[in-house]
Enzyme design. Structure first.
Site, PDB file in Angstrom:
ATOM      1  CG  PHE A 213      39.975  80.974  32.448  1.00  0.00           C
ATOM      2  CD1 PHE A 213      40.391  82.243  32.079  1.00  0.00           C
ATOM      3  CD2 PHE A 213      38.702  80.826  32.976  1.00  0.00           C
ATOM      4  CE1 PHE A 213      39.562  83.344  32.233  1.00  0.00           C
ATOM      5  CE2 PHE A 213      37.865  81.921  33.144  1.00  0.00           C
ATOM      6  CZ  PHE A 213      38.297  83.176  32.762  1.00  0.00           C
TER       7      PHE A 213
ATOM      8  CG  HIS B 149      46.455  84.058  35.554  1.00  0.00           C
ATOM      9  ND1 HIS B 149      47.623  84.468  36.172  1.00  0.00           N
ATOM     10  CD2 HIS B 149      45.470  84.790  36.151  1.00  0.00           C
ATOM     11  CE1 HIS B 149      47.351  85.387  37.075  1.00  0.00           C
ATOM     12  NE2 HIS B 149      46.055  85.600  37.094  1.00  0.00           N
TER      13      HIS B 149
ATOM     14  CE1 TYR C 250      36.608  81.745  36.689  1.00  0.00           C
ATOM     15  CE2 TYR C 250      35.033  81.381  38.462  1.00  0.00           C
ATOM     16  CZ  TYR C 250      35.368  81.321  37.129  1.00  0.00           C
ATOM     17  OH  TYR C 250      34.472  80.827  36.227  1.00  0.00           O
TER      18      TYR C 250
ATOM     19  CG  ASN D  73      41.782  87.921  41.238  1.00  0.00           C
ATOM     20  OD1 ASN D  73      42.825  87.480  40.769  1.00  0.00           O
ATOM     21  ND2 ASN D  73      41.159  88.939  40.707  1.00  0.00           N
TER      22      ASN D  73
END
Length: 186
Positions: A14, A19, A64, A66
């Site tokens: 990532f 994001h 992460y 969320n």
């Protein structure tokens, strides 16, 4: 003491995704001042430093996106940091790539990292620094878009946004948030 949180997802997969632009701003601040982030007991990577006369904690939650609030809440509780002294940096689909916008408070606007932060802090009234990543074109799903990398033609705008965001963070350590908003929201 102030706390600056950059939201993102952990791991090499990532690292350069849209994001993770919050992580990128924290990385920029760390690089500018020759600091080091270390894994901490709050499910994050953090450092406690001084910039001028202000003590600051930089945090990259490793939970992460969320579940970001689950890293932020224990850290600010441990250091006894008021929610008013927390700034959260994250990506925004509704701003053009690289554009920054500071706000005193607000809703989650569909951003799951901010939703988690609101849930864990128990309030919508914390400072935010949003960095534009633009919207996907055509039929691309939002989740695929935010977890994708910036195209080469956007790198200059992204780098500019990261620099401006880091400048705004540094300014907040010396000025009121209202002054920083007036300076950087133009």
């Amino acid at each position: 003491m102030k706390c600056i949180v950059g939201l993102g997802n952990p791991g090499r997969k990532f690292k350069k995704t849209r994001h993770n632009i919050g992580f990128m701003v924290i990385d920029e601040l760390v690089d500018r001042h020759n600091w080091k982030l270390k894994k901490d007991k709050f499910n994050g990577k953090s450092t406690v430093e001084f910039l001028g006369n202000e003590k600051v904690i930089l945090l990259q939650p490793q939970t992460y996106m969320n579940l970001s609030g689950g890293s932020i809440r224990p850290l600010i509780d441990f250091y006894n940091i008021a929610v008013d002294d927390v700034l959260v940096i994250y990506d925004d689909l509704d701003l053009p790539t690289g554009k920054i916008r500071l706000r005193q408070k607000g809703s989650h606007g569909g951003h799951n990292g901010i939703r988690s932060t609101i849930e864990h802090l128990g309030t919508k009234e914390f400072k935010r620094l949003r960095i534009g990543i633009g919207r996907p074109s055509g039929q691309m799903q939002v989740v695929d878009y935010v977890l994708g990398s910036f195209p080469k033609e956007k790198h200059e705008a992204v780098d500019s946004g990261i620099q401006k965001a880091a400048d705004a963070c540094e300014a907040w350590l010396e000025k009121s948030f209202s002054e920083v908003m007036n300076e950087f929201n133009n």
